[in-house]
Design a protein around this motif. Structure first.
Motif, PDB file in Angstrom:
ATOM      1  N   ALA A  44      15.730 -82.362  -5.332  1.00 61.48           N
ATOM      2  CA  ALA A  44      15.083 -82.340  -6.641  1.00 61.48           C
ATOM      3  C   ALA A  44      14.733 -80.920  -7.062  1.00 61.48           C
ATOM      4  O   ALA A  44      14.925 -80.528  -8.220  1.00 61.48           O
ATOM      5  CB  ALA A  44      13.831 -83.214  -6.608  1.00 61.48           C
ATOM      6  N   LEU A  45      14.242 -80.136  -6.134  1.00 60.07           N
ATOM      7  CA  LEU A  45      13.893 -78.745  -6.451  1.00 60.07           C
ATOM      8  C   LEU A  45      15.141 -77.916  -6.736  1.00 60.07           C
ATOM      9  O   LEU A  45      15.133 -77.049  -7.624  1.00 60.07           O
ATOM     10  CB  LEU A  45      13.090 -78.137  -5.296  1.00 60.07           C
ATOM     11  CG  LEU A  45      11.677 -78.703  -5.086  1.00 60.07           C
ATOM     12  CD1 LEU A  45      11.073 -78.179  -3.798  1.00 60.07           C
ATOM     13  CD2 LEU A  45      10.780 -78.350  -6.275  1.00 60.07           C
ATOM     14  N   ARG A  46      16.210 -78.207  -6.018  1.00 54.68           N
ATOM     15  CA  ARG A  46      17.476 -77.514  -6.291  1.00 54.68           C
ATOM     16  C   ARG A  46      17.933 -77.831  -7.724  1.00 54.68           C
ATOM     17  O   ARG A  46      18.436 -76.952  -8.451  1.00 54.68           O
ATOM     18  CB  ARG A  46      18.529 -77.924  -5.260  1.00 54.68           C
ATOM     19  CG  ARG A  46      19.949 -77.417  -5.535  1.00 54.68           C
ATOM     20  CD  ARG A  46      20.059 -75.884  -5.620  1.00 54.68           C
ATOM     21  NE  ARG A  46      19.542 -75.231  -4.450  1.00 54.68           N
ATOM     22  CZ  ARG A  46      20.226 -75.017  -3.326  1.00 54.68           C
ATOM     23  NH1 ARG A  46      21.473 -75.447  -3.233  1.00 54.68           N
ATOM     24  NH2 ARG A  46      19.663 -74.384  -2.308  1.00 54.68           N
ATOM     25  N   ALA A  47      17.737 -79.078  -8.157  1.00 52.20           N
ATOM     26  CA  ALA A  47      18.115 -79.465  -9.518  1.00 52.20           C
ATOM     27  C   ALA A  47      17.295 -78.726 -10.573  1.00 52.20           C
ATOM     28  O   ALA A  47      17.744 -78.544 -11.713  1.00 52.20           O
ATOM     29  CB  ALA A  47      17.943 -80.975  -9.689  1.00 52.20           C
ATOM     30  N   LEU A  48      16.098 -78.262 -10.194  1.00 55.97           N
ATOM     31  CA  LEU A  48      15.262 -77.474 -11.106  1.00 55.97           C
ATOM     32  C   LEU A  48      15.598 -75.987 -11.068  1.00 55.97           C
ATOM     33  O   LEU A  48      14.954 -75.185 -11.741  1.00 55.97           O
ATOM     34  CB  LEU A  48      13.778 -77.668 -10.766  1.00 55.97           C
ATOM     35  CG  LEU A  48      13.193 -79.049 -11.072  1.00 55.97           C
ATOM     36  CD1 LEU A  48      11.741 -79.121 -10.600  1.00 55.97           C
ATOM     37  CD2 LEU A  48      13.277 -79.362 -12.564  1.00 55.97           C
ATOM     38  N   GLY A  49      16.596 -75.647 -10.259  1.00 57.82           N
ATOM     39  CA  GLY A  49      17.051 -74.258 -10.223  1.00 57.82           C
ATOM     40  C   GLY A  49      16.489 -73.412  -9.107  1.00 57.82           C
ATOM     41  O   GLY A  49      16.689 -72.200  -9.095  1.00 57.82           O
ATOM     42  N   VAL A  50      15.782 -74.019  -8.147  1.00 60.05           N
ATOM     43  CA  VAL A  50      15.196 -73.251  -7.052  1.00 60.05           C
ATOM     44  C   VAL A  50      16.294 -72.776  -6.111  1.00 60.05           C
ATOM     45  O   VAL A  50      17.118 -73.568  -5.639  1.00 60.05           O
ATOM     46  CB  VAL A  50      14.155 -74.087  -6.286  1.00 60.05           C
ATOM     47  CG1 VAL A  50      13.629 -73.315  -5.077  1.00 60.05           C
ATOM     48  CG2 VAL A  50      12.999 -74.473  -7.199  1.00 60.05           C
ATOM     49  N   ARG A  51      16.283 -71.488  -5.845  1.00 58.59           N
ATOM     50  CA  ARG A  51      17.274 -70.883  -4.965  1.00 58.59           C
ATOM     51  C   ARG A  51      16.570 -70.049  -3.887  1.00 58.59           C
ATOM     52  O   ARG A  51      15.365 -69.860  -3.923  1.00 58.59           O
ATOM     53  CB  ARG A  51      18.231 -69.979  -5.763  1.00 58.59           C
ATOM     54  CG  ARG A  51      19.061 -70.718  -6.822  1.00 58.59           C
ATOM     55  CD  ARG A  51      20.053 -71.676  -6.184  1.00 58.59           C
ATOM     56  NE  ARG A  51      20.929 -72.324  -7.165  1.00 58.59           N
ATOM     57  CZ  ARG A  51      20.680 -73.491  -7.740  1.00 58.59           C
ATOM     58  NH1 ARG A  51      19.547 -74.129  -7.473  1.00 58.59           N
ATOM     59  NH2 ARG A  51      21.544 -74.032  -8.596  1.00 58.59           N
ATOM     60  N   ARG A  52      17.325 -69.545  -2.969  1.00 58.71           N
ATOM     61  CA  ARG A  52      16.806 -68.746  -1.862  1.00 58.71           C
ATOM     62  C   ARG A  52      15.939 -67.594  -2.390  1.00 58.71           C
ATOM     63  O   ARG A  52      16.320 -66.879  -3.314  1.00 58.71           O
ATOM     64  CB  ARG A  52      17.963 -68.187  -1.045  1.00 58.71           C
ATOM     65  CG  ARG A  52      17.550 -67.458   0.222  1.00 58.71           C
ATOM     66  CD  ARG A  52      18.751 -66.784   0.870  1.00 58.71           C
ATOM     67  NE  ARG A  52      18.395 -66.228   2.159  1.00 58.71           N
ATOM     68  CZ  ARG A  52      18.700 -66.772   3.322  1.00 58.71           C
ATOM     69  NH1 ARG A  52      19.395 -67.901   3.348  1.00 58.71           N
ATOM     70  NH2 ARG A  52      18.338 -66.206   4.453  1.00 58.71           N
ATOM     71  N   GLY A  53      14.769 -67.440  -1.800  1.00 59.04           N
ATOM     72  CA  GLY A  53      13.872 -66.351  -2.167  1.00 59.04           C
ATOM     73  C   GLY A  53      12.940 -66.665  -3.326  1.00 59.04           C
ATOM     74  O   GLY A  53      11.960 -65.938  -3.546  1.00 59.04           O
ATOM     75  N   ASP A  54      13.212 -67.728  -4.100  1.00 57.19           N
ATOM     76  CA  ASP A  54      12.315 -68.102  -5.193  1.00 57.19           C
ATOM     77  C   ASP A  54      10.981 -68.587  -4.622  1.00 57.19           C
ATOM     78  O   ASP A  54      10.927 -69.150  -3.526  1.00 57.19           O
ATOM     79  CB  ASP A  54      12.919 -69.221  -6.045  1.00 57.19           C
ATOM     80  CG  ASP A  54      14.094 -68.736  -6.895  1.00 57.19           C
ATOM     81  OD1 ASP A  54      14.175 -67.517  -7.160  1.00 57.19           O
ATOM     82  OD2 ASP A  54      14.920 -69.591  -7.282  1.00 57.19           O
ATOM     83  N   ARG A  55       9.928 -68.390  -5.387  1.00 54.89           N
ATOM     84  CA  ARG A  55       8.627 -68.875  -4.970  1.00 54.89           C
ATOM     85  C   ARG A  55       8.319 -70.209  -5.647  1.00 54.89           C
ATOM     86  O   ARG A  55       8.505 -70.358  -6.869  1.00 54.89           O
ATOM     87  CB  ARG A  55       7.523 -67.865  -5.310  1.00 54.89           C
ATOM     88  CG  ARG A  55       7.330 -66.799  -4.230  1.00 54.89           C
ATOM     89  CD  ARG A  55       8.398 -65.740  -4.282  1.00 54.89           C
ATOM     90  NE  ARG A  55       8.322 -64.968  -5.515  1.00 54.89           N
ATOM     91  CZ  ARG A  55       9.338 -64.296  -6.029  1.00 54.89           C
ATOM     92  NH1 ARG A  55      10.526 -64.306  -5.441  1.00 54.89           N
ATOM     93  NH2 ARG A  55       9.182 -63.602  -7.147  1.00 54.89           N
ATOM     94  N   VAL A  56       7.852 -71.156  -4.862  1.00 48.83           N
ATOM     95  CA  VAL A  56       7.461 -72.475  -5.353  1.00 48.83           C
ATOM     96  C   VAL A  56       6.015 -72.712  -4.935  1.00 48.83           C
ATOM     97  O   VAL A  56       5.701 -72.700  -3.743  1.00 48.83           O
ATOM     98  CB  VAL A  56       8.356 -73.591  -4.791  1.00 48.83           C
ATOM     99  CG1 VAL A  56       7.860 -74.957  -5.251  1.00 48.83           C
ATOM    100  CG2 VAL A  56       9.803 -73.371  -5.190  1.00 48.83           C
TER     101      VAL A  56
END
Length: 528
Positions: free
Chosen positions: A64-76
């Motif tokens: 689900a987070l990948r679908a929101l555009g989260v990639r390596r190094g991003d902060r969530v």
């Protein structure tokens, strides 16, 4: 200088799943307990989540987070209540090679804004209980996406449940190294602007000596801790570290309440309580009943455990609280150990050096102090400290490291048996008439008086002495007219006349951070 017994860090790393070439992603750590999380909801209902269920949820959340555009190094960022999904979100973020930013659900306004803005979080995961709080300062934040879990939210928010339903395949595990950053954990901000401590993927491994020798939990144990996962003690120390080593964990959603805690511990069979000393003091104040006797083991951390509370639990319940000490930057480094060859417990001591760590106490010039004298706590960088730097503030971290030793602001002394005794923070020491006075020592004496429920001491300007000891106390009953004289004599007889408070002020409560740590600076400035 002392060090704990040897610890095979590489063996711990291998047991956690690290590869010989250093590849390791803590989001894939094994969690196998059938009752990994037993969630006591605020409405009284109980939900049990197995280790397998938690890991599968983490996988779907990663999609689900990948679908929101989260990639390596991003902060969530995670602004969540005490619920199982809190841990699953952290695991999901780590699986993507992104960086998790836990936020204490008790933060408001500026406390939230500074942490979210500083980390530049791309996505903020929250729930209905925290959405309104987030919305009050959302316009002051950098661009971000809000992802809701458990329903609720506003029209522009994304539902993680809806996104998970559309995930057809979990993302592949990001190939991270053992020392790559996994988490930015912000300090509680007791001195200046909160600093984002970067915790690598090895963070769970760092805590293996503590879980093994201090908590000493087994697969048969169910650990109860009220620590919020917005802090290291809740997310790592009593959370995913013991979970990854085979223990189950009770998650209590409601606010701290002695009756609620004790009822839950007895109902769910959680025999080991890990909490801040403040919680143990409140349990002692409530008195003895059969529910309290359901506690079979107790561990404390986060602030000094006063001798009076330690002795009450021993006398009334036959239970020894194993106090411990650590920092977000270091992990847990001293503890009253369990198991063979452990030094005998002593009321007020924060224990001995944990296996795998090395400690020295130093003076203002950095030279080691003799046994029995107070010095600043310095911990050798063993390659597995919990923290590896401050986010965007490299120079401040470098200033802490001196010749391979990480220098804290905390003071302690060591006795002949190797036990450490907390002496306050370096900037809390009261210098009065040429005497160096530890506020902790005065507070410990005050806490033994039958009138005193809580105490804090600070140094206030004095034209003759330089500083005078001032005591702020919370009383169990109405103050006598001569309270100053009563407590001054009490401390003078137990610590020394030089340390006796010149002024005593009764208050209904003392200022503490959201994690329960005493804020002496607020007392020095006249605030709460």
């Amino acid at each position: 200088m002392t060090h704990g017994s040897t610890w095979d860090w590489q063996a711990s790393a291998r047991a956690a799943g690290a590869q010989p070439d250093g590849r390791f992603n803590c989001g894939a750590v094994s969690i196998t307990h059938p009752r990994a999380i037993v969630w006591k909801r605020a409405d009284g209902q109980v939900r049990t989540v197995s280790g397998g269920e938690l890991q599968r949820l983490a996988g779907r959340l990663a999609g689900a987070l990948r679908a929101l555009g989260v990639r390596r190094g991003d902060r969530v960022a995670g602004l969540l209540s005490r619920r199982p999904e809190t841990y699953a979100v952290a695991l999901a973020v780590w699986r993507l090679g992104a960086i998790y930013v836990p936020l204490f659900s008790g933060f408001r306004g500026e406390g939230l804004r500074v942490r979210i803005a500083d980390s530049e979080a791309l996505v903020i995961v929250t729930d209905a209980a925290n959405r309104e709080n987030l919305g009050q300062m959302e316009g002051d934040l950098p661009p971000h996406t809000v992802a809701m879990i458990g329903g609720g939210g506003v029209e522009t928010d994304h539902s993680l449940e809806s996104l998970m339903q559309r995930v057809t395949q979990e993302p592949s595990l990001a190939e991270t190294k053992i020392h790559d950053t996994a988490t930015i954990m912000y300090t509680s901000g007791t001195s200046g602007r909160p600093k984002g401590c970067m915790i690598p993927h090895h963070g769970l491994i760092t805590l293996s000596p503590y879980v093994t020798r201090c908590l000493a939990v087994s697969p048969d144990d169910l650990l109860f801790s009220g620590a919020d996962a917005g802090w290291a003690y809740g997310l790592y120390t009593t959370g995913l570290a013991p979970l990854s080593m085979g223990c189950g964990r009770v998650l209590y959603e409601g606010p701290f309440d002695v009756e609620g805690w004790l009822n839950t511990a007895r109902e769910l069979g959680a025999g080991h309580l890990a909490a801040a000393p403040t919680a143990f003091r409140q349990i002692a104040a409530a008195g003895v009943d059969d529910r309290a006797r359901a506690i079979k083991a107790a561990t404390s951390a986060g602030e000094p455990l006063d001798a009076a509370t330690f002795e009450w639990f021993q006398t009334q319940l036959g239970l020894s609280i194993h106090d411990s000490y650590g920092l977000t930057e270091l992990g847990m480094v001293t503890a009253n150990l369990r198991g063979p060859n452990s030094v005998a417990l002593a009321a007020g001591s924060m224990g001995t050096c944990l296996p795998g760590f090395e400690i020295q106490l130093v003076d203002r010039g950095g030279a080691p102090v003799p046994t029995g004298e107070v010095g600043r706590i310095a911990v050798r960088d063993n390659g597995f400290l919990l923290g590896a730097g401050y986010w965007g503030r490299d120079s401040e971290w470098a200033a802490r490291l001196q010749d391979g030793w990480w220098l804290t602001e905390d003071l302690a002394r060591q006795d002949e048996a190797g036990r450490y005794w907390y002496g306050g923070r370096a900037d809390d020491v009261i210098v009065s008439a040429g005497y160096n006075i530890s506020p902790l020592e005065v507070e410990a004496a005050l806490m033994k008086h039958p009138l005193v429920a809580d105490a804090a001491c600070v140094g206030e300007p004095d034209p003759v002495r330089g500083q005078a000891v001032t005591a702020y106390v919370v009383l169990r009953e109405q103050a006598p007219a001569d309270l100053d004289k009563v407590l001054r004599r009490w401390v003078g007889e137990r610590v020394g006349r030089h340390a006796a408070p010149r002024r005593v002020e009764a208050r209904t409560e003392l200022p503490r951070t959201a994690s329960g740590k005493l804020q002496r600076a607020n007392l020095r400035t006249g605030g709460m």
